[in-house]
Design an enzyme around this catalytic site. Sequence first.
Site, PDB file in Angstrom:
ATOM      1  N   GLY A 285       5.064   1.845   9.098  1.00 13.53           N
ATOM      2  CA  GLY A 285       4.759   3.232   9.414  1.00 13.53           C
ATOM      3  C   GLY A 285       3.283   3.410   9.692  1.00 13.53           C
ATOM      4  CG  MET A 287      -2.571  -1.860   7.886  1.00 15.03           C
ATOM      5  SD  MET A 287      -1.859  -2.412   6.320  1.00 15.03           S
ATOM      6  CE  MET A 287      -3.313  -3.053   5.507  1.00 15.03           C
ATOM      7  CD  GLU A 288      -2.786  -0.324   2.876  1.00 14.74           C
ATOM      8  OE1 GLU A 288      -2.521  -1.088   1.946  1.00 14.74           O
ATOM      9  OE2 GLU A 288      -1.940   0.063   3.707  1.00 14.74           O
ATOM     10  CG  ASN A 289      -6.117  -1.878   8.915  1.00 14.70           C
ATOM     11  OD1 ASN A 289      -5.651  -2.925   8.494  1.00 14.70           O
ATOM     12  ND2 ASN A 289      -5.524  -1.159   9.871  1.00 14.70           N
ATOM     13  CG  HIS A 321       1.247   6.252   1.699  1.00 11.96           C
ATOM     14  ND1 HIS A 321       2.212   6.190   0.717  1.00 11.96           N
ATOM     15  CD2 HIS A 321       0.893   4.962   1.947  1.00 11.96           C
ATOM     16  CE1 HIS A 321       2.424   4.928   0.392  1.00 11.96           C
ATOM     17  NE2 HIS A 321       1.624   4.154   1.126  1.00 11.96           N
ATOM     18  CD  GLU A 322      -0.964   4.183   5.265  1.00 15.59           C
ATOM     19  OE1 GLU A 322      -1.673   3.227   4.889  1.00 15.59           O
ATOM     20  OE2 GLU A 322       0.263   4.216   5.092  1.00 15.59           O
ATOM     21  CG  HIS A 325      -3.134   2.547   0.537  1.00 13.79           C
ATOM     22  ND1 HIS A 325      -2.766   1.886  -0.614  1.00 13.79           N
ATOM     23  CD2 HIS A 325      -1.987   2.709   1.259  1.00 13.79           C
ATOM     24  CE1 HIS A 325      -1.458   1.662  -0.592  1.00 13.79           C
ATOM     25  NE2 HIS A 325      -0.959   2.154   0.523  1.00 13.79           N
ATOM     26  CD  GLU A 344       1.756   0.104  -0.288  1.00 13.62           C
ATOM     27  OE1 GLU A 344       1.844   1.329  -0.181  1.00 13.62           O
ATOM     28  OE2 GLU A 344       1.099  -0.604   0.517  1.00 13.62           O
TER      29      GLU A 344
END
Length: 881
Positions: A285, A287-289, A321-322, A325, A344
């Site tokens: 969905g 990504m938390e780079n 959500h991201e 992180h 997570e």
Amino acid sequence: KKTMNDYKKEVLDTTVVPEHYDLHITPNFEKLTFKGHVKIQFKKMDENVKAKDELSLNCLDIKINSAVCYVLNEKGEEINERIRVYDISYDTHMERVTLKLPTFDSFFGNGNPILEMEYDGILNDKMKGFYKSTYKVGKESKIMGTTQFEATDARRALPCFDEPSRKATFKLTLTYPRHMSAISNTNAVKMETNIEENTKTVEYAQTPRMSTYLLAWVIGEFDFLEGNTKNGLRIRVFTPLGKTNLGTFALDVALRVIPLFEDLFQIPYPLPKLDLIAIADFSAGAMENWGLLTYRETALLLDPNNCSVAQKQRVAQVVAHECSHMWFGNLVTMDWWHGLWLNESFARFLEYYATNELFPEWNLWNSFVDKCVVRAFHLDSLRSTHAIEVACPSHREVDEIFDGISYAKGGSVIRQLRHAYGIDAVVNSLRVYLKRFAYKNTTTTDLFNVFAEVTKDDMIPKLMQSWTTQEGYPVLSVTRENKHRYILTQERFFSTGPSSEDSSTWIIPVSYITNLNDKPTYLTMKDKELIINVDGKVEWIKFNPHQTSFYRVRYQSTEMYTHLGENLSNLTEIDRMGLQEDVCSLALAGYLDPAIALSFLKHYTNEESYFVLNGLSQNLGAFHRILRKSSLSNKDELLDKYCEFARAIFLPAFKKLGWDRKDTDSDIDKMLRTTVINALVSYKEDTLSKSGLERFNKVKHFNELDSDLRVAYYRLALRDSEDKEAAFKRIRHDFLDAADENIDRVRILSVLGTSPVQSCVESLVAPEFIYEKVPLQDVTYALSPISQNRYFDGQSFIWNWFSTNFDEIQKNFDNQWIRAHTIKIACAGFASNDDLKTVESFFANKDMPTVKKTIAQAIESIKMNILLEERCLNSIVDFLQ
């Protein structure tokens, strides 16, 4: 007792570890390759331990052309002779490269040892590593280069220590075509243009200490919009060219949610900027780079004037959500993948916490029960489930634990802790945890020790360990011994039915309300049995009010269910939702007579809550499927009766809402209308079906349809149109025509497979459609409805396609997440012993370690489906008759 650090893991040698990477990447978009140049600076973990004569790094699909070692002083000057490395060997299975360095230990002690390598890599199409993504600007197809390194795919872009505990700093340089732009984790600090080669070379600021899986860059053509938070942080949302309007909502959420987390954790966001970008081809969905969040287009972009409420909620939640992180996962990172829940589970909990703060009108904590608690219940009731903290010996097993246990169950257990001990206890503990372990790696024990220290309560670690280290969850059986005395007994809940073989027990925060007191009374259950005495004249008692704890409740007498059913109006909507969920799941799993469950549902005929009716639509569907899949001679008659029974629950709400939006509608009203109409489509409400088809036939383009109801309109058109093949072709054309509207493409894909015309459905798995017209990330949307097609045996059809074309499918679906979901779609809906044997036989000789858990869960689902008919069918028939 053994801990998660005691089992053997396939990790690199720890004698030396990376301190810093200096990386230069130059892609060739015509040849779909790239050149890399990396300098890795090392240090010893222990100065007294000699460095080995060989060094292994993670490496995959990379060819190293040259490698040299040397030492730099503090000024960056070389202070010894360069040693060229000639002996380089690759281990594809272990995804490693080994370099022989006979004098490596001599490089330490006088300065900073450097390993410098030049290499070639592949710009792949697997949506992992450094890969190409294809997108359109008008009719023109274009390519961008983007990265997805979590969990273990940084090794596809550079030789590195690709393990979460090997944190280092990174300094990136990119060389790329002049007409493109590029972004990375940090700001660009230097740019040079080469007119002759028509390229730009951009150097980016050094990153904080972080794990390799958080490194990221994107190269392509895009637009952006930007804003600043109240604390001055610049946030940008990058969109396809000319579509910045689609990023306004996500930008607004990000600008509000980052300060919310800064205030919550009392730790500033540690980078000078934050970018969010939509990627056309994206497996997960988002990504938390760190500093560069990447998203599926449907998880970031939306048209404010043409989107459903569900789409708006999804974008808000995924952005939150991201962003969470940036603290949980990036600032503080688990030391190995068995601790994934530290990333997570907290991100899932915080996603709901933050979005509920920003949009209280959505009542998202009610949604949490449906989308997290219930989802986790279903997966965790399988024998093939796993504990929240699960051993993960190899990189090949990592991807499978990015599932409903690590996200939804973990988040549910944190929510349970929050209600048992209070939000202040949780937040204060998390603040200490984040500050103490900033830029470091942690274990679950580290977190639990902080909880005990801050709350001064040793019970919290014990309680949490009973939930994180054990598989499954309990069902509490409630027996009323007399007017005031209740006996609670816990046992593990299995979807296949009660089992005397499992003796698991949990430390459970138990609570209850009664007709005399609607304020919950809290107790702690530490043993197999708990006795409760309740004063006063109790007519009804409801355990687990507000569904705050992670257990089901079984009342041992029909009288107790009757009293609760008759008093539903005295319960909150979340309790009404929880009651029907427990009743139906207990019946389906053999803990309760299905006739009792269905009779209990009659009390919901005047229900008006979206959350309750949405839960009912899912559970009524489960009983409906059992009846549909049966071979009873009077099946059609029984199905008519069941549909009549189900319609009675949804019709009152539809009569109040109707088809058309009203100016006074809240977002919850719109979602309720969607749920009710889709349910009535399923249960063949004739008047609604006729009016819906008429509405569909009047419009010329799908954009004219209510965005919340498009799926319902499509379903009706496919099923009830006089010329069903023509309806299919029209909707399929809408899919092809919606090239720039990804959310509509997904909506259409999710219904095309429901067509009653088998030849039409067959066209969906033809190579020229499934491989060429459907993006890899979306293939499961196309396949899932086919497997559930009720007009012919869709499950057998999709299995035959899957098993016959297995090798071709594996080649084209070269992505672990897609493969895993395709396996479940292909067989998990079977419900006969013959089909079970076929599936078991098929996978018996397949070496597929990356989807081992998936196959086990699919096979267990088939066994559960077989039991469903055996235990439920006769009771359903008795109820209907």
